[in-house]
Design an enzyme around this catalytic site. Structure first.
Site, PDB file in Angstrom:
ATOM      1  N   LYS A 160      46.049  37.124  45.378  1.00 50.07           N
ATOM      2  CA  LYS A 160      45.908  35.932  46.041  1.00 50.07           C
ATOM      3  C   LYS A 160      44.434  35.539  45.962  1.00 50.07           C
ATOM      4  O   LYS A 160      43.460  36.369  45.967  1.00 50.07           O
ATOM      5  CB  LYS A 160      45.926  36.229  47.627  1.00 50.07           C
ATOM      6  CG  LYS A 160      45.924  34.920  48.609  1.00 50.07           C
ATOM      7  CD  LYS A 160      47.081  35.076  49.600  1.00 50.07           C
ATOM      8  CE  LYS A 160      47.076  33.835  50.501  1.00 50.07           C
ATOM      9  NZ  LYS A 160      47.404  32.812  49.805  1.00 50.07           N
ATOM     10  N   GLY A 178      39.851  42.148  47.085  1.00 44.37           N
ATOM     11  CA  GLY A 178      40.122  42.686  45.960  1.00 44.37           C
ATOM     12  C   GLY A 178      39.943  41.687  44.577  1.00 44.37           C
ATOM     13  O   GLY A 178      39.560  42.062  43.364  1.00 44.37           O
ATOM     14  N   CYS A 179      40.907  40.605  45.066  1.00 37.72           N
ATOM     15  CA  CYS A 179      41.015  39.639  43.781  1.00 37.72           C
ATOM     16  C   CYS A 179      39.721  39.072  43.552  1.00 37.72           C
ATOM     17  O   CYS A 179      39.435  38.780  42.241  1.00 37.72           O
ATOM     18  CB  CYS A 179      42.053  38.670  44.301  1.00 37.72           C
ATOM     19  SG  CYS A 179      43.658  39.279  44.486  1.00 37.72           S
ATOM     20  N   THR A 180      38.827  38.689  44.727  1.00 41.40           N
ATOM     21  CA  THR A 180      37.317  38.210  44.290  1.00 41.40           C
ATOM     22  C   THR A 180      36.775  39.276  43.440  1.00 41.40           C
ATOM     23  O   THR A 180      36.077  39.016  42.479  1.00 41.40           O
ATOM     24  CB  THR A 180      36.838  37.873  45.578  1.00 41.40           C
ATOM     25  OG1 THR A 180      37.553  36.905  46.261  1.00 41.40           O
ATOM     26  CG2 THR A 180      35.332  37.284  45.338  1.00 41.40           C
ATOM     27  N   ALA A 185      37.785  39.074  39.672  1.00 46.03           N
ATOM     28  CA  ALA A 185      37.601  37.620  39.003  1.00 46.03           C
ATOM     29  C   ALA A 185      36.124  37.566  39.035  1.00 46.03           C
ATOM     30  O   ALA A 185      35.461  37.257  37.854  1.00 46.03           O
ATOM     31  CB  ALA A 185      37.845  36.486  40.032  1.00 46.03           C
TER      32      ALA A 185
END
Length: 149
Positions: free
Chosen positions: A39, A44-46, A49
């Site tokens: 998401k 975690g995704c930030t 990325a």
């Protein structure tokens, strides 16, 4: 069917955050990092990325084209990309066709509750379109090192 190293990566056509359509087969001759994440704008995704962003030059020098893939819509991807200043495109897989082709949409469990979601996985695809590596134990803060190993 689970994908394995050495297999041809499933070809797909999908929209990126700009609304443009990309096809994996259009990138033959280049190495592709296709990373699936749950998401936009989550911790975690930030971290993942931003690690790829901070090391993007090294990835490009090594010949990689990078695509992030999540089930978020284009609008969400635009905000995430702008906020984090991401130099690569994000695929809006809202119909889950790319997830299903790569086997990354699976049943997950949190606090005893079962639900369907993205399993964080990265596929490294070689110039001929074959999967050269599958990273399923992603270190979000050090992901580039896993790719460039």
């Amino acid at each position: 069917m689970e994908l394995e190293v050495g297999q041809m990566a499933p070809d797909f056509e999908a929209k990126i955050e700009t609304g443009e359509t990309v096809k994996l087969s259009d990138y033959r001759g280049k190495k592709v990092v296709l990373y699936f994440y749950p998401k936009d704008n989550t911790p975690g995704c930030t971290a993942q990325a931003c690690n790829l962003r901070d090391n993007y030059e090294a990835l490009q020098k090594a010949g990689y084209v990078v695509f992030g893939v999540s089930s978020d819509a284009e609008k969400s991807h635009i905000k995430f990309k702008e906020k984090q200043e991401l130099p690569f495109s994000l695929i809006a897989d809202t119909d889950l066709k790319v997830h299903e082709a790569f086997g990354t949409w699976q049943e997950k469990s949190m606090y005893g509750r079962k639900y369907m979601g993205t399993v964080r996985t990265t596929f490294v695809i070689d110039e001929s379109g074959k999967i050269s590596e599958i990273i399923d134990k992603v270190k979000t803060k050090d992901h580039t090192a896993q790719i460039l190993n």
